[in-house]
Motif scaffolding. Structure first.
Motif: not given
Length: 198
Positions: A82-83, A182-197, A146-150, A138-143
């Motif tokens: 999913a990621v 810079r694209w990779t850093l930003a997108v990776d950091a964004f995705i990691r920032g929504f990782a489940p606690a 975490a958060g509202d997909p919208i 799909h990322c939320v469903q895969a765990g």
């Protein structure tokens, strides 16, 4: 190509294709009804009759951009990761913006006076938003997020628009390597920032 005075769907498409070519090769300032009419072998009144006014032609450029972006998204497959699929969607968005900088500008940066998309016009972008929401879902469903997909999809789209705007303006870095990083850093950091606690 029909005679210039016949207001046919074929002439309408020919005018739109001409406007897209001018926008791509010469930029926003070159998109005038007189220039488009001359290159399309017709007259400004034909544009007014077929599109309503110049803003109607700009509206069609706006719609065409989203049709092309939707088509780019629809060509993406799924990998079972999913990621990776979400990152591929962002990459497709970046590629579209890089390959079509002036069309991207019409879609997201409102460069024309007299054209401000209302709710009905903005709905043309719903397909791209739904695609992104589905990929985030799909990322939320895969765990892995975490958060509202919208909410997450809107935030990610904002990030991608900002990065693409910077890249197209030459502000994101002087080398392909720095821009990619810079694209990779930003997108990776964004995705990691929504990782489940944990």
């Amino acid at each position: 190509m029909p005679p210039a005075k016949e207001r046919t769907p074929e002439l309408r498409r020919h005018i739109l294709d001409t406007a897209i070519d001018v926008l791509a090769s010469e930029g926003v300032a070159a998109v005038t009804t007189r220039k488009i009419a001359g290159l399309a072998g017709t007259s400004p009144p034909a544009i007014y009759e077929l599109f309503g006014h110049k803003a109607g032609l700009i509206r069609e450029l706006f719609f065409e951009g989203f049709r092309r972006l939707n088509a780019a998204f629809e060509r993406l497959g799924t990998s079972g990761d999913a990621v990776a699929d979400l990152a591929a969607t962002v990459h497709a968005f970046r590629t579209f913006a890089s390959d079509n900088p002036n069309l991207f500008n019409v879609m997201y940066n409102r460069p024309f006076d007299g054209f401000e998309p209302d709710g009905a016009k903005r709905s043309v972008g719903d397909g791209t938003r739904r695609f992104l929401v589905d990929r985030v879902g799909h990322c939320v469903q895969a765990g892995v997020m975490a958060g509202d997909p919208i909410d997450i999809a809107h935030a990610l789209l904002g990030l991608a628009i900002g990065l693409a705007t910077q890249e197209n303006a030459g502000w994101l870095g002087s080398t392909a390597e720095s821009r990619d990083r810079r694209w990779t850093l930003a997108v990776d950091a964004f995705i990691r920032g929504f990782a489940p606690a944990r």
